[in-house]
Design an enzyme around this catalytic site. Structure first.
Site, PDB file in Angstrom:
ATOM      1  N   LYS A   1       1.007  -0.920   0.008  1.00  0.00           N
ATOM      2  CA  LYS A   1       0.016   0.004   0.153  1.00  0.00           C
ATOM      3  C   LYS A   1       0.884   1.142  -0.063  1.00  0.00           C
ATOM      4  CE  LYS A   1      -1.648   3.051   1.804  1.00  0.00           C
ATOM      5  NZ  LYS A   1      -1.225   4.243   1.416  1.00  0.00           N
TER       6      LYS A   1
ATOM      7  N   ARG B   1       0.488   9.794  -2.421  1.00  0.00           N
ATOM      8  CA  ARG B   1       0.925  11.164  -3.098  1.00  0.00           C
ATOM      9  C   ARG B   1       1.846  10.721  -4.474  1.00  0.00           C
ATOM     10  NH1 ARG B   1       2.791  14.017   1.981  1.00  0.00           N
ATOM     11  NH2 ARG B   1       1.813  12.406   3.392  1.00  0.00           N
TER      12      ARG B   1
ATOM     13  N   CYS C   1      14.199  10.604   6.027  1.00  0.00           N
ATOM     14  CA  CYS C   1      14.049  10.354   7.508  1.00  0.00           C
ATOM     15  C   CYS C   1      15.518  10.582   7.835  1.00  0.00           C
ATOM     16  CB  CYS C   1      13.647   9.096   7.651  1.00  0.00           C
ATOM     17  SG  CYS C   1      14.420   7.686   7.197  1.00  0.00           S
TER      18      CYS C   1
HETATM   19  P1  NAD Z   1       2.677   9.266   6.597  1.00  0.00           P
HETATM   20  O1  NAD Z   1       2.866   8.751   7.824  1.00  0.00           O
HETATM   21  O2  NAD Z   1       1.726  10.439   6.338  1.00  0.00           O
HETATM   22  O3  NAD Z   1       2.318   8.263   5.584  1.00  0.00           O
HETATM   23  C1  NAD Z   1       2.682   7.078   5.451  1.00  0.00           C
HETATM   24  C2  NAD Z   1       1.832   5.775   4.925  1.00  0.00           C
HETATM   25  O4  NAD Z   1       0.669   5.662   5.986  1.00  0.00           O
HETATM   26  C3  NAD Z   1       1.006   6.102   3.610  1.00  0.00           C
HETATM   27  O5  NAD Z   1       0.846   4.834   2.885  1.00  0.00           O
HETATM   28  C4  NAD Z   1      -0.227   6.794   3.878  1.00  0.00           C
HETATM   29  O6  NAD Z   1      -1.136   6.444   3.153  1.00  0.00           O
HETATM   30  C5  NAD Z   1      -0.556   5.853   5.308  1.00  0.00           C
HETATM   31  N1  NAD Z   1      -1.225   6.689   6.351  1.00  0.00           N
HETATM   32  C6  NAD Z   1      -1.067   7.933   6.609  1.00  0.00           C
HETATM   33  N2  NAD Z   1      -2.259   8.260   7.502  1.00  0.00           N
HETATM   34  C7  NAD Z   1      -2.713   7.310   7.789  1.00  0.00           C
HETATM   35  C8  NAD Z   1      -3.874   6.873   8.819  1.00  0.00           C
HETATM   36  N3  NAD Z   1      -4.264   7.694   9.713  1.00  0.00           N
HETATM   37  N4  NAD Z   1      -4.191   5.466   8.991  1.00  0.00           N
HETATM   38  C9  NAD Z   1      -3.398   4.596   8.337  1.00  0.00           C
HETATM   39  N5  NAD Z   1      -2.469   4.885   7.340  1.00  0.00           N
HETATM   40  C10 NAD Z   1      -2.320   6.156   7.175  1.00  0.00           C
HETATM   41  O7  NAD Z   1       4.152   9.591   6.140  1.00  0.00           O
HETATM   42  P2  NAD Z   1       4.715  10.390   4.520  1.00  0.00           P
HETATM   43  O8  NAD Z   1       4.181  11.874   4.894  1.00  0.00           O
HETATM   44  O9  NAD Z   1       4.369   9.727   3.643  1.00  0.00           O
HETATM   45  O10 NAD Z   1       6.133   9.997   4.691  1.00  0.00           O
HETATM   46  C11 NAD Z   1       7.161  10.991   5.428  1.00  0.00           C
HETATM   47  C12 NAD Z   1       7.305  10.308   6.965  1.00  0.00           C
HETATM   48  O11 NAD Z   1       8.045   9.124   6.939  1.00  0.00           O
HETATM   49  C13 NAD Z   1       8.492  11.269   7.897  1.00  0.00           C
HETATM   50  O12 NAD Z   1       7.831  11.350   9.002  1.00  0.00           O
HETATM   51  C14 NAD Z   1       9.605  10.530   7.651  1.00  0.00           C
HETATM   52  O13 NAD Z   1      10.546  10.729   8.827  1.00  0.00           O
HETATM   53  C15 NAD Z   1       9.131   9.040   7.728  1.00  0.00           C
HETATM   54  N6  NAD Z   1      10.173   8.204   7.220  1.00  0.00           N
HETATM   55  C16 NAD Z   1      10.762   7.303   8.087  1.00  0.00           C
HETATM   56  C17 NAD Z   1      11.518   6.563   7.774  1.00  0.00           C
HETATM   57  C18 NAD Z   1      12.347   5.660   8.360  1.00  0.00           C
HETATM   58  O14 NAD Z   1      12.955   4.595   8.037  1.00  0.00           O
HETATM   59  N7  NAD Z   1      12.305   5.856   9.972  1.00  0.00           N
HETATM   60  C19 NAD Z   1      11.720   6.427   6.305  1.00  0.00           C
HETATM   61  C20 NAD Z   1      11.311   7.230   5.412  1.00  0.00           C
HETATM   62  C21 NAD Z   1      10.334   8.050   5.889  1.00  0.00           C
END
Ligand code: NAD
Length: 499
Positions: free
Chosen positions: A174, A178, A282
């Protein structure tokens, strides 16, 4: 023209039936370029059923053959690199070179996962008791799911899917709503490489699709990467439904700069890791921690010089250092943080707001922003901004700098720049953060090590890629064997022992 996107279920592109769609923007122009279907519970259920049907056959294909298919996939992705990277840049906004890096770091994990025949080997002990042997097997879990963020639309889906597939699972992705186009192309390439229909699936969607995956009894494990609040939610919900989960969250990565560091090297590293990809990584460094006022003054002067020379532009322009941020909402959020930093009394040395890029005035532009004299109570320090904003927090001494990194609630990455081996060693040992760089600003471990943050940056007990990925995507079975020709001992009513 606005493209209509699909799901990828049962080995083919399938139109969405929920009637709900999300807009996919081109961040350089601000235009909607595609519409992605947002799956409902029924569509997720159908995808899981197709994945479940295909899984036994895939698990029964020997690991060497599965590995060969993965290697063919690597070859196909490499052949389509240019097209994939352009597609990635067009939806994410990162530069073409950065998009290629995104894909390449994903492929490295696919190459590592092609070592599955070795990585899946069990253990064997002969004569563990009289005439008794013991061996262990690693078996796939069944159908597993990956929920991934927008900022690495190739790398993270590949980090999640390749070890899962290599271990004999069916995998349901999934991706972020975006930038879903690259994951869909990867699905086609997996099929072209020989992954059977149903074994790799893409279900596009939002919370509704995620919840359906979390609740589905056929999904045995969930790998998540995204922001910390959602990581916590997914970890708790997956566990409540009896699933294995590893959920990686947000970050606030610090870079300590010691007085003896090569300050030019440190400033170059800060600018690259703070502003590269518009700070939407990240492992981006968002906090510089110079030790001592003199170090701070010299470092800040070097940062100011470098920031002035940064070029923000179209992601396909060869001279852009970084492109736009991903969405209008992200731009607004980041601008809000810049306002709050000013209101809280930080010194704004470079202000990225109001940037205009000729010919692309409606893009989601933000220039590099630099704050000095940030303190730990300020929101610009406390929160993950996820944009091109670098904060300087001045530390009086080494112990203060170490404490700052260690006490921060996030624990993804951290770096120290120094020429002092003792200080570097002490820092790497004592800092409460999962990945440490010594004179390396973005210490992302290579595929054959594991990747994972601590504290609010990671929930679950196994990391991504490396040997941990195979532990996560398999369950261990232990078999104790005695053949009839073994010595007869009669019935025993006591607990068998190893001695
Ligand atoms: P996000 O949490 O908004 O979304 C991530 C995923 O979760 C997406 O597929 C989205 O559709 C889903 N999602 C969003 N809201 C949800 C909800 N309420 N319930 C269930 N699923 C939901 O993150 P983003 O904006 O896409 O990515 C950026 C974030 O990811 C930053 O915080 C970054 O630090 C983090 N990140 C972490 C790592 C790591 O390895 N720690 C790596 C890359 C990115």
């Amino acid at each position: 023209m606005v493209r209509g996107l699909s799901h990828y279920i049962g080995g083919r592109l399938v139109e969405g039936t929920s009637g709900r769609f999300g807009d996919v923007f081109d961040p350089c122009t601000g235009d909607v370029q595609a519409r992605v279907p947002l799956a409902n519970q029924d569509e997720v259920r159908q995808a899981v059923a197709a994945a479940g049907e295909a899984q036994a056959g895939w698990a029964g294909t020997n690991a060497q053959r599965r590995a060969r298919i993965l290697l063919k996939f690597v070859d196909l992705v490499n052949r389509n690199m240019e097209e994939l990277a352009r597609l990635l840049s067009s939806e994410h906004g990162k530069t073409l070179a950065d998009s290629k890096g995104d894909i390449q770091r994903g492929l490295e994990v696919v190459e590592f996962a092609a070592g599955a025949p070795h990585l899946l080997k069990g253990e064997f002990s002969t004569d563990a008791g009289t005439g008794i042997d013991i061996h262990s097997l690693r078996q796939p879990l069944g159908v597993v799911a990956g929920i991934t963020p927008f900022n690495f639309p190739a790398m993270i889906p590949l980090w999640k899917s390749a070890p899962a597939l290599a271990a004999g699972n069916s995998f349901i992705l999934k991706p972020s709503e975006r930038d879903p186009s690259v994951p869909l192309r990867l699905a086609e390439l997996y099929s072209e490489a020989g992954v059977p229909d149903g074994v790799f699936t893409v279900v596009n969607g939002d919370k509704e699709a995620v919840d359906a995956l979390l609740e589905d009894p056929w999904i045995k494990a969930v790998g998540f990467v995204g922001s910390t609040p959602i990581a916590r939610y997914i970890y708790a919900t997956a566990a409540a439904h009896g699933k294995r989960a590893q959920c990686f969250g947000g970050a606030k990565n610090h870079m300590v700069v010691m007085p003896d560091a090569d300050l030019d090297q440190a400033a170059d590293a800060l600018v690259g890791s703070g502003y590269g990809s518009g700070g939407e990584r990240c492992m981006a460094v968002s906090v510089a921690v110079p030790v001592g006022e003199e170090t701070a003054d010299r470092l800040v002067a070097k940062l100011q010089d470098r920031v002035k020379g940064l070029r923000v532009g179209h992601s396909l322009a060869p001279d852009s250092d970084f492109g736009p941020v991903v969405s209008a909402a992200a731009k607004e959020r980041i601008e809000g943080y810049i306002r709050s930093g000013v209101d809280d009394g930080a010194a704004l040395l470079a202000d990225g707001r109001g940037l205009r890029v000729e010919g692309h005035e409606n893009g989601f532009w933000l220039g590099p922003t630099l704050f000095d004299h940030v303190t730990p109570e300020m929101a610009v320090y406390r929160d993950e901004i996820f944009g091109p904003v670098l904060s300087v927090v001045r530390a009086a001494g080494y112990e203060d700098a170490l404490r700052l990194c260690t006490e921060n609630p996030y624990g993804n990455g951290v770096a120290i720049f120094t020429r002092d081996g003792d200080a570097a060693r002490d820092f790497a040992t004592r800092v409460d953060v999962g990945m440490v760089g010594i004179n390396v600003p973005i210490p992302v471990p290579l595929a054959y090590y594991t990747f994972g943050g601590w504290k609010a940056s990671g929930f679950g007990d196994l990391n991504q890629h490396g040997a941990d990925a195979f532990r996560f995507y398999t369950k261990t079975k232990t078999v104790t064997t005695r053949w009839p020709s073994g010595i007869r001992q009669g019935s025993s009513f006591v607990m068998p022992e190893g001695s």
